[in-house]
Design an enzyme around this catalytic site. Structure first.
Site, PDB file in Angstrom:
ATOM      1  CG  ASP A  66      70.404  36.910  93.225  1.00  0.00           C
ATOM      2  OD1 ASP A  66      69.106  36.805  93.954  1.00  0.00           O
ATOM      3  OD2 ASP A  66      70.397  38.444  93.098  1.00  0.00           O
ATOM      4  CB  SER A 148      60.003  28.782 108.597  1.00  0.00           C
ATOM      5  OG  SER A 148      60.571  29.727 109.562  1.00  0.00           O
ATOM      6  CE1 TYR A 160      62.982  33.361 107.277  1.00  0.00           C
ATOM      7  CE2 TYR A 160      61.720  32.885 109.430  1.00  0.00           C
ATOM      8  CZ  TYR A 160      63.102  32.540 108.327  1.00  0.00           C
ATOM      9  OH  TYR A 160      62.800  31.033 108.596  1.00  0.00           O
TER      10      TYR A 160
HETATM   11  N1  LIG Z   1      67.765  27.342 110.066  1.00  0.00           N
HETATM   12  C1  LIG Z   1      66.903  27.240 110.064  1.00  0.00           C
HETATM   13  O1  LIG Z   1      67.032  26.952 111.717  1.00  0.00           O
HETATM   14  C2  LIG Z   1      65.108  27.170 109.509  1.00  0.00           C
HETATM   15  C3  LIG Z   1      64.252  26.826 110.196  1.00  0.00           C
HETATM   16  C4  LIG Z   1      63.123  27.780 109.660  1.00  0.00           C
HETATM   17  C5  LIG Z   1      63.120  27.732 108.139  1.00  0.00           C
HETATM   18  N2  LIG Z   1      64.611  27.691 107.480  1.00  0.00           N
HETATM   19  C6  LIG Z   1      64.626  27.755 106.091  1.00  0.00           C
HETATM   20  O2  LIG Z   1      65.757  27.091 105.419  1.00  0.00           O
HETATM   21  C7  LIG Z   1      65.841  27.609 104.413  1.00  0.00           C
HETATM   22  C8  LIG Z   1      67.842  27.646 104.335  1.00  0.00           C
HETATM   23  O3  LIG Z   1      67.816  28.015 105.977  1.00  0.00           O
HETATM   24  P1  LIG Z   1      69.478  27.802 106.285  1.00  0.00           P
HETATM   25  O4  LIG Z   1      69.510  27.919 107.969  1.00  0.00           O
HETATM   26  O5  LIG Z   1      69.904  26.304 105.461  1.00  0.00           O
HETATM   27  O6  LIG Z   1      70.028  28.768 106.182  1.00  0.00           O
HETATM   28  P2  LIG Z   1      71.971  29.426 105.604  1.00  0.00           P
HETATM   29  O7  LIG Z   1      71.894  30.552 106.401  1.00  0.00           O
HETATM   30  O8  LIG Z   1      71.963  28.222 106.624  1.00  0.00           O
HETATM   31  O9  LIG Z   1      71.828  28.539 104.181  1.00  0.00           O
HETATM   32  C9  LIG Z   1      71.051  29.343 103.198  1.00  0.00           C
HETATM   33  C10 LIG Z   1      71.644  29.383 101.700  1.00  0.00           C
HETATM   34  O10 LIG Z   1      70.881  30.380 100.987  1.00  0.00           O
HETATM   35  C11 LIG Z   1      72.431  30.924  99.809  1.00  0.00           C
HETATM   36  N3  LIG Z   1      71.660  31.990 100.064  1.00  0.00           N
HETATM   37  C12 LIG Z   1      71.190  33.371  99.982  1.00  0.00           C
HETATM   38  N4  LIG Z   1      70.755  34.715  99.459  1.00  0.00           N
HETATM   39  C13 LIG Z   1      69.952  33.708  98.257  1.00  0.00           C
HETATM   40  C14 LIG Z   1      69.288  34.033  97.151  1.00  0.00           C
HETATM   41  N5  LIG Z   1      69.418  34.892  96.626  1.00  0.00           N
HETATM   42  N6  LIG Z   1      69.808  33.183  95.820  1.00  0.00           N
HETATM   43  C15 LIG Z   1      70.824  32.155  96.253  1.00  0.00           C
HETATM   44  N7  LIG Z   1      70.790  31.633  97.326  1.00  0.00           N
HETATM   45  C16 LIG Z   1      70.971  32.251  98.205  1.00  0.00           C
HETATM   46  C17 LIG Z   1      73.196  31.511 101.049  1.00  0.00           C
HETATM   47  O11 LIG Z   1      74.351  32.106 100.184  1.00  0.00           O
HETATM   48  C18 LIG Z   1      73.419  30.133 101.330  1.00  0.00           C
HETATM   49  O12 LIG Z   1      73.927  29.152 101.089  1.00  0.00           O
HETATM   50  C19 LIG Z   1      65.912  28.981 104.274  1.00  0.00           C
HETATM   51  O13 LIG Z   1      64.753  29.278 103.516  1.00  0.00           O
HETATM   52  C20 LIG Z   1      64.790  29.637 106.189  1.00  0.00           C
HETATM   53  O14 LIG Z   1      64.799  30.465 105.383  1.00  0.00           O
HETATM   54  C21 LIG Z   1      65.369  27.480 108.301  1.00  0.00           C
END
Ligand SMILES: NC(=O)c1ccc[n+]([C@@H]2O[C@H](COP(=O)([O-])OP(=O)(O)OC[C@H]3O[C@@H](n4cnc5c(N)ncnc54)[C@H](O)[C@@H]3O)[C@@H](O)[C@H]2O)c1
Length: 266
Positions: A66, A148, A160
């Site tokens: 975490d 992001s 966010y």
């Molecule tokens: N998907 C998008 O469109 C998008 C766009 C811009 C930025 N992001 C960023 O990319 C990153 C990944 O996003 P995603 O879309 O793959 O999200 P997701 O929800 O699919 O995956 C996120 C992962 O992080 C883990 N997680 C959550 N809290 C945690 C913690 N406290 N400690 C460790 N692990 C933890 C979750 O269990 C999950 O496996 C994030 O930082 C998100 O803000 C995503």
């Protein structure tokens, strides 16, 4: 003169990478891409089962973590270095978003604190622990913080969007500080990237002419008009991370790299 071999520039063989939040989504794509480039990858997540599934796919390693727990972060980074023989690349990917978004009047103190404890405190804790190890080892390193496009074009909400802008600026500050140690620190800024089950919804792929059109004002609006015409794939984010982790980007530090299908042109 010897002709350079570009394939050597992206070869991460012998490098150890730690990817947080690698159980699914973008973190899984990043882990796959780093492993494909030859890195030994430690995948961490609060979801150990998912992290293990990612690790199994790439012949990597998994641990529960975490990122909002400072002591656990210190231990996890040290364990990565001790068990895998170093720490060359850290990807701070773990993040939370939609469940803590919404109109400002609906954001509770708890929602605000929880999101920032993962998206900002977590990035800081991991950067600090990894920098300590990298500096002590003296071999340089790469830190890639996942920000992001919302850092620049708000739309998800104050919690966010603010957290991702903080990540972008923390990245710059750290790049300046760690450059003398040959540690490059960069931010990846994904645009809409499909991380859910099933195929992504269609986008129009038909951006408006550059003049005379009002700017899109909602996230859904922008996604519908995404210039590349489709949602991003986690592997597309992973490829950019390989660039930032490899010798291809030796002279690149402190940047905010949008990988967004043209989102920021809208
Ligand atoms: N998907 C998008 O469109 C998008 C766009 C811009 C930025 N992001 C960023 O990319 C990153 C990944 O996003 P995603 O879309 O793959 O999200 P997701 O929800 O699919 O995956 C996120 C992962 O992080 C883990 N997680 C959550 N809290 C945690 C913690 N406290 N400690 C460790 N692990 C933890 C979750 O269990 C999950 O496996 C994030 O930082 C998100 O803000 C995503």
């Amino acid at each position: 003169m010897t002709t350079p071999d570009p394939s050597a520039w992206i070869d991460l063989t012998g490098k150890v990478a730690h990817v947080t939040g690698g159980a699914k989504g973008i973190g899984r794509g990043i882990s796959r891409a780093l492993a494909a480039a030859g890195a030994t990858v430690m995948v961490s997540d609060v979801n150990l089962e998912g992290a293990q599934a990612t690790a199994n796919e790439i012949d990597g390693h998994a641990m529960t973590l975490d990122v909002s727990d400072r002591a656990a972060v210190d231990e996890a980074m040290q364990k990565t270095a001790d068990s895998l023989g170093g720490l060359d690349v850290l990807v701070n990917n773990a993040g939370v978003y939609l469940e803590f978004g919404g109109p400002v009047r609906d954001i509770t103190d708890d929602m605000w604190r929880t999101l920032w404890s993962v998206n900002v405190d977590g990035v800081f804790y991991c950067c600090r622990a990894a920098a300590d190890i990298m500096i002590n080892h003296g071999n340089g390193g790469r830190i890639i913080n996942v920000s992001s496009t919302q850092a620049v074009t708000p739309g998800v909400g104050v919690t966010y969007d603010g957290s991702k802008a903080a990540v972008a600026q923390i990245t710059k500050a750290l790049a300046l500080e760690l450059a003398p140690h040959n540690i490059n620190v960069n931010a990846l800024a994904p645009g809409p990237t499909w991380v859910n089950e099933g195929p992504p919804p269609a986008t129009a792929g038909n951006p408006p002419p550059p003049s005379g059109e009002p700017l899109a004002d909602t996230v859904a609006d922008r996604i519908a008009r995404l210039p590349k015409g489709h949602w991003g794939d986690p592997m597309e984010q992973g490829k950019a991370v390989v660039f930032l982790a490899s010798s291809m980007s030796d002279f690149v530090t402190g940047i905010y790299l949008p990988v967004d299908g043209g989102w920021l042109t809208l």
